[in-house]
Write a protein that holds these residues in place. Structure first.
Motif, PDB file in Angstrom:
ATOM      1  N   ARG A  17      46.797  33.415  46.359  1.00  0.00           N
ATOM      2  CA  ARG A  17      48.068  32.847  46.829  1.00  0.00           C
ATOM      3  C   ARG A  17      48.301  31.418  46.341  1.00  0.00           C
ATOM      4  NH1 ARG A  17      47.737  34.926  53.114  1.00  0.00           N
ATOM      5  NH2 ARG A  17      47.728  37.170  52.664  1.00  0.00           N
ATOM      6  N   ASN A  18      47.237  30.704  45.991  1.00  0.00           N
ATOM      7  CA  ASN A  18      47.399  29.323  45.540  1.00  0.00           C
ATOM      8  C   ASN A  18      47.295  29.179  44.024  1.00  0.00           C
ATOM      9  OD1 ASN A  18      47.572  28.764  48.258  1.00  0.00           O
ATOM     10  ND2 ASN A  18      45.516  27.885  48.433  1.00  0.00           N
ATOM     11  N   GLY A  19      47.258  30.296  43.324  1.00  0.00           N
ATOM     12  CA  GLY A  19      47.267  30.265  41.862  1.00  0.00           C
ATOM     13  C   GLY A  19      45.969  29.839  41.226  1.00  0.00           C
ATOM     14  N   LYS A  20      44.868  29.954  41.957  1.00  0.00           N
ATOM     15  CA  LYS A  20      43.564  29.532  41.441  1.00  0.00           C
ATOM     16  C   LYS A  20      42.690  30.710  41.013  1.00  0.00           C
ATOM     17  CE  LYS A  20      44.495  25.241  42.571  1.00  0.00           C
ATOM     18  NZ  LYS A  20      44.742  24.209  41.544  1.00  0.00           N
ATOM     19  N   THR A  21      43.270  31.902  40.937  1.00  0.00           N
ATOM     20  CA  THR A  21      42.487  33.117  40.689  1.00  0.00           C
ATOM     21  C   THR A  21      43.108  33.925  39.558  1.00  0.00           C
ATOM     22  OG1 THR A  21      41.780  33.233  43.005  1.00  0.00           O
ATOM     23  CG2 THR A  21      41.627  35.265  41.721  1.00  0.00           C
ATOM     24  N   VAL A  22      42.262  34.397  38.650  1.00  0.00           N
ATOM     25  CA  VAL A  22      42.692  35.318  37.606  1.00  0.00           C
ATOM     26  C   VAL A  22      41.992  36.655  37.817  1.00  0.00           C
ATOM     27  CG1 VAL A  22      43.154  33.487  35.951  1.00  0.00           C
ATOM     28  CG2 VAL A  22      40.894  34.586  35.986  1.00  0.00           C
ATOM     29  N   VAL A  23      42.544  37.688  37.191  1.00  0.00           N
ATOM     30  CA  VAL A  23      41.959  39.024  37.307  1.00  0.00           C
ATOM     31  C   VAL A  23      41.650  39.570  35.919  1.00  0.00           C
ATOM     32  CG1 VAL A  23      44.214  40.190  37.335  1.00  0.00           C
ATOM     33  CG2 VAL A  23      42.208  41.327  38.354  1.00  0.00           C
ATOM     34  N   TYR A  24      40.503  40.236  35.815  1.00  0.00           N
ATOM     35  CA  TYR A  24      40.121  41.013  34.639  1.00  0.00           C
ATOM     36  C   TYR A  24      40.222  42.478  35.051  1.00  0.00           C
ATOM     37  CZ  TYR A  24      38.099  36.586  33.000  1.00  0.00           C
ATOM     38  OH  TYR A  24      37.894  35.285  32.615  1.00  0.00           O
ATOM     39  N   ALA A  25      41.198  43.187  34.478  1.00  0.00           N
ATOM     40  CA  ALA A  25      41.497  44.543  34.918  1.00  0.00           C
ATOM     41  C   ALA A  25      41.304  45.520  33.762  1.00  0.00           C
ATOM     42  CB  ALA A  25      42.927  44.631  35.447  1.00  0.00           C
ATOM     43  N   PRO A  26      40.148  46.164  33.657  1.00  0.00           N
ATOM     44  CA  PRO A  26      39.929  47.143  32.593  1.00  0.00           C
ATOM     45  C   PRO A  26      40.760  48.398  32.830  1.00  0.00           C
ATOM     46  CG  PRO A  26      38.089  47.169  34.122  1.00  0.00           C
ATOM     47  CD  PRO A  26      38.979  46.040  34.552  1.00  0.00           C
ATOM     48  N   PRO A  27      40.954  49.224  31.798  1.00  0.00           N
ATOM     49  CA  PRO A  27      41.779  50.432  31.927  1.00  0.00           C
ATOM     50  C   PRO A  27      41.031  51.578  32.609  1.00  0.00           C
ATOM     51  CG  PRO A  27      40.961  50.251  29.694  1.00  0.00           C
ATOM     52  CD  PRO A  27      40.523  48.998  30.400  1.00  0.00           C
ATOM     53  N   LEU A  28      40.629  51.358  33.838  1.00  0.00           N
ATOM     54  CA  LEU A  28      39.973  52.384  34.644  1.00  0.00           C
ATOM     55  C   LEU A  28      40.225  52.055  36.105  1.00  0.00           C
ATOM     56  CD1 LEU A  28      37.135  50.855  35.796  1.00  0.00           C
ATOM     57  CD2 LEU A  28      36.503  51.202  33.421  1.00  0.00           C
ATOM     58  N   SER A  29      39.944  52.995  37.006  1.00  0.00           N
ATOM     59  CA  SER A  29      40.293  52.811  38.410  1.00  0.00           C
ATOM     60  C   SER A  29      39.146  52.310  39.270  1.00  0.00           C
ATOM     61  CB  SER A  29      40.794  54.145  38.987  1.00  0.00           C
ATOM     62  OG  SER A  29      39.779  55.146  38.874  1.00  0.00           O
ATOM     63  N   GLU A  30      37.907  52.343  38.767  1.00  0.00           N
ATOM     64  CA  GLU A  30      36.768  52.063  39.635  1.00  0.00           C
ATOM     65  C   GLU A  30      36.642  50.614  40.075  1.00  0.00           C
ATOM     66  OE1 GLU A  30      35.247  55.805  37.503  1.00  0.00           O
ATOM     67  OE2 GLU A  30      36.633  54.157  37.117  1.00  0.00           O
ATOM     68  N   PHE A  31      37.152  49.666  39.274  1.00  0.00           N
ATOM     69  CA  PHE A  31      37.000  48.267  39.667  1.00  0.00           C
ATOM     70  C   PHE A  31      37.878  47.362  38.812  1.00  0.00           C
ATOM     71  CE2 PHE A  31      33.974  48.834  36.221  1.00  0.00           C
ATOM     72  CZ  PHE A  31      34.157  47.692  35.451  1.00  0.00           C
ATOM     73  N   MET A  51      37.915  42.698  38.361  1.00  0.00           N
ATOM     74  CA  MET A  51      37.122  41.504  38.679  1.00  0.00           C
ATOM     75  C   MET A  51      38.044  40.304  38.858  1.00  0.00           C
ATOM     76  SD  MET A  51      33.887  40.190  38.839  1.00  0.00           S
ATOM     77  CE  MET A  51      32.842  41.279  37.854  1.00  0.00           C
ATOM     78  N   LEU A  52      37.890  39.603  39.994  1.00  0.00           N
ATOM     79  CA  LEU A  52      38.601  38.363  40.236  1.00  0.00           C
ATOM     80  C   LEU A  52      37.695  37.185  39.897  1.00  0.00           C
ATOM     81  CD1 LEU A  52      40.218  39.062  43.738  1.00  0.00           C
ATOM     82  CD2 LEU A  52      41.317  39.265  41.495  1.00  0.00           C
ATOM     83  N   ALA A  53      38.268  36.145  39.303  1.00  0.00           N
ATOM     84  CA  ALA A  53      37.551  34.896  39.051  1.00  0.00           C
ATOM     85  C   ALA A  53      38.349  33.759  39.674  1.00  0.00           C
ATOM     86  CB  ALA A  53      37.377  34.662  37.557  1.00  0.00           C
ATOM     87  N   THR A  54      37.732  33.067  40.622  1.00  0.00           N
ATOM     88  CA  THR A  54      38.380  31.959  41.326  1.00  0.00           C
ATOM     89  C   THR A  54      37.696  30.658  40.934  1.00  0.00           C
ATOM     90  OG1 THR A  54      38.963  33.385  43.209  1.00  0.00           O
ATOM     91  CG2 THR A  54      38.974  31.003  43.585  1.00  0.00           C
ATOM     92  N   MET A  55      38.463  29.682  40.459  1.00  0.00           N
ATOM     93  CA  MET A  55      37.925  28.401  40.007  1.00  0.00           C
ATOM     94  C   MET A  55      38.593  27.289  40.819  1.00  0.00           C
ATOM     95  SD  MET A  55      36.057  29.563  37.521  1.00  0.00           S
ATOM     96  CE  MET A  55      35.939  30.970  36.399  1.00  0.00           C
ATOM     97  N   LEU A  56      37.788  26.551  41.580  1.00  0.00           N
ATOM     98  CA  LEU A  56      38.312  25.488  42.436  1.00  0.00           C
ATOM     99  C   LEU A  56      37.600  24.166  42.143  1.00  0.00           C
ATOM    100  CD1 LEU A  56      38.412  27.334  45.890  1.00  0.00           C
ATOM    101  CD2 LEU A  56      40.270  27.073  44.247  1.00  0.00           C
ATOM    102  N   GLN A  57      38.378  23.087  42.150  1.00  0.00           N
ATOM    103  CA  GLN A  57      37.808  21.752  42.098  1.00  0.00           C
ATOM    104  C   GLN A  57      37.606  21.232  43.520  1.00  0.00           C
ATOM    105  OE1 GLN A  57      36.821  20.512  39.136  1.00  0.00           O
ATOM    106  NE2 GLN A  57      37.568  22.484  38.337  1.00  0.00           N
ATOM    107  N   GLN A  58      36.867  20.145  43.654  1.00  0.00           N
ATOM    108  CA  GLN A  58      36.558  19.610  44.971  1.00  0.00           C
ATOM    109  C   GLN A  58      37.826  19.410  45.792  1.00  0.00           C
ATOM    110  OE1 GLN A  58      34.194  16.072  44.860  1.00  0.00           O
ATOM    111  NE2 GLN A  58      34.165  15.787  47.067  1.00  0.00           N
ATOM    112  N   GLY A  59      37.809  19.948  47.013  1.00  0.00           N
ATOM    113  CA  GLY A  59      38.927  19.807  47.924  1.00  0.00           C
ATOM    114  C   GLY A  59      40.002  20.871  47.798  1.00  0.00           C
ATOM    115  N   GLU A  60      39.986  21.661  46.731  1.00  0.00           N
ATOM    116  CA  GLU A  60      41.005  22.689  46.545  1.00  0.00           C
ATOM    117  C   GLU A  60      40.703  23.921  47.403  1.00  0.00           C
ATOM    118  OE1 GLU A  60      42.673  21.812  42.045  1.00  0.00           O
ATOM    119  OE2 GLU A  60      41.130  23.352  42.299  1.00  0.00           O
ATOM    120  N   THR A  61      41.742  24.696  47.653  1.00  0.00           N
ATOM    121  CA  THR A  61      41.613  25.910  48.458  1.00  0.00           C
ATOM    122  C   THR A  61      42.271  27.086  47.753  1.00  0.00           C
ATOM    123  OG1 THR A  61      43.669  25.531  49.688  1.00  0.00           O
ATOM    124  CG2 THR A  61      41.638  24.580  50.604  1.00  0.00           C
TER     125      THR A  61
END
Length: 405
Positions: A319-333, A335-345
């Motif tokens: 919701r705060n725009g700090k997360t990207v998704v890696y979405a392969p062409p399959l249904s099983e999974f 992957m989210l990657a969240t990167m935050l600097q000090q104090g960010e949410t």
């Protein structure tokens, strides 16, 4: 235990291709989790940290010691959700890992579902399940990999070199999937002396003769040192496969029948829930599987290296725009990657399926299911379906989360 969010105790295996002692990120992350009793031994290889419910090396509840699959079986509806159970059954449909790679993994493919079922029926001890194993590899550092068959024109240019012409089928005028199949089979079935002689001949060819594939000159002695001059994997990988160097944040997707061999680096890997593998190079002869099976299982379709890349994109779940998704062409999974600097949410919207997340850097807090948890480098958590997650960074924070829904 009734919580839907709980910390996991994960362990490392010790394959010889893993990084040694404290050089292994997988081992360092394992050791960071308190109360596990895991201690790094200098001089010992640590290859993979497993974070799923697969029976070979299952994660366990840090609080109770119960293995994750047993917990999921007891509380399947609460933890997985009806949609996930309907699609995939009562188990995590994915298996996330941290890999620390010091030398090339075995040259390998993973059977598709049809072949996995046949192999499991024939040899259930070696092929322990009936699932396919498409996977992604997300680089945490510089990551070298051989993946997919290189474009035919690039392979053809190499096989014009005199020491390699003997591997070509007679009357070859152009490269195709079937020619490549024949070439790979010829290499894999050659004698040790033939493979050694060929590699010696390649080493004597001037760098400029390799054109834009001159990396072969540098990689050949490196692979020989790792697996000897008689290993046919050296030739298959260098001559027939794409060589890629990825930076942190880059990712590749390897389909079920995709040939690959990871060469060096630290990665987050996630795959469909399987451990089936067919090896045929970068390993002792005794560990190489049936070459006829290997050759017949592959499509031998070529790809440009760029086609193997799996690009990230901003995730609407962050919701705060700090997360990207890696979405392969399959249904099983995915992957989210969240990167935050000090104090960010960051707040992750409820996922309608299970999540397994790991902190690879930094520290902070996580609020989920009405509780607040400390999160630090190496901490791994299971999050049941339908739970909103909020992160706050007290230091630069990196979190990777595999999920299905």
């Amino acid at each position: 235990m009734t919580d839907s969010v709980f910390q996991l105790n994960c362990q490392c295996n010790n394959y010889p291709w893993g990084k040694t002692g404290h050089d292994s990120l997988a081992a360092r992350l394992c050791e960071k989790t308190p109360g596990t009793g895991f201690k790094i031994q200098d001089g010992k290889e640590y290859a993979e940290m497993w974070m799923g419910d697969y029976p070979e090396l299952p994660a366990k509840s840090l609080d109770t010691g119960e293995d994750l699959h047993s917990i999921i079986e007891r509380r399947k509806s609460e933890l997985l959700g009806a949609s996930c159970i309907k699609k995939f059954g009562v188990a995590l449909p994915f298996l996330p890992k941290i890999l620390s790679i010091q030398k090339a993994l075995p040259l390998q493919i993973h059977p598709d579902k049809e072949l996995a079922e046949r192999l499991h029926q024939k040899d259930p001890e070696k092929f322990a399940d009936t699932n396919h194993k498409p996977e992604i590899a997300l680089a945490l550092s510089k990551f070298e990999v051989f993946a997919g068959w290189k474009p035919f024109e690039k392979a053809r240019a190499l096989f014009n070199l005199k020491p390699l012409q003997g591997f070509l089928p007679s009357n070859t005028t152009d490269f195709s999937a079937e020619v490549l199949r024949s070439v790979a089979h010829a290499i894999l079935t050659s004698t040790d002396s033939m493979i050694t002689e060929t590699q010696n001949a390649l080493a004597s060819i001037p760098r400029e003769n390799y054109g834009d594939q001159s990396y072969i000159v540098d990689l050949l002695p490196r692979l020989q040192q790792q697996y000897s001059k008689s290993d046919p994997g050296n030739l298959v990988a260098l001559l027939c496969m794409n060589y890629m160097v990825l930076s942190a944040g880059d990712s590749i997707y390897v389909p079920a029948d995709g040939i690959h061999a990871y060469l060096s680096g630290d990665i987050v890997e996630c795959m469909a829930r399987s451990n089936n593998v067919i090896n045929t190079g970068f390993c002792p002869r005794a560990d190489r599987d049936d070459i006829e099976l290997f050759s017949s299982s592959l499509t031998f379709n070529s790809h440009r290296a760029e086609e193997m890349l799996l690009e990230s994109r901003p995730s609407p779940k962050g919701r705060n725009g700090k997360t990207v998704v890696y979405a392969p062409p399959l249904s099983e999974f995915s992957m989210l990657a969240t990167m935050l600097q000090q104090g960010e949410t960051e707040t992750i919207s409820p996922i309608q399926g299970p999540t397994v997340m790991i902190v690879t850097k930094g520290s902070g807090t996580m609020t989920a299911d009405g509780k607040t948890f400390d999160v630090k480098e190496g901490y791994v958590f299971f999050v049941g379906h339908g739970k909103e997650i909020s992160y706050r960074a007290t230091g630069s924070l990196r979190i990777y989360a595999a999920f299905a829904e």
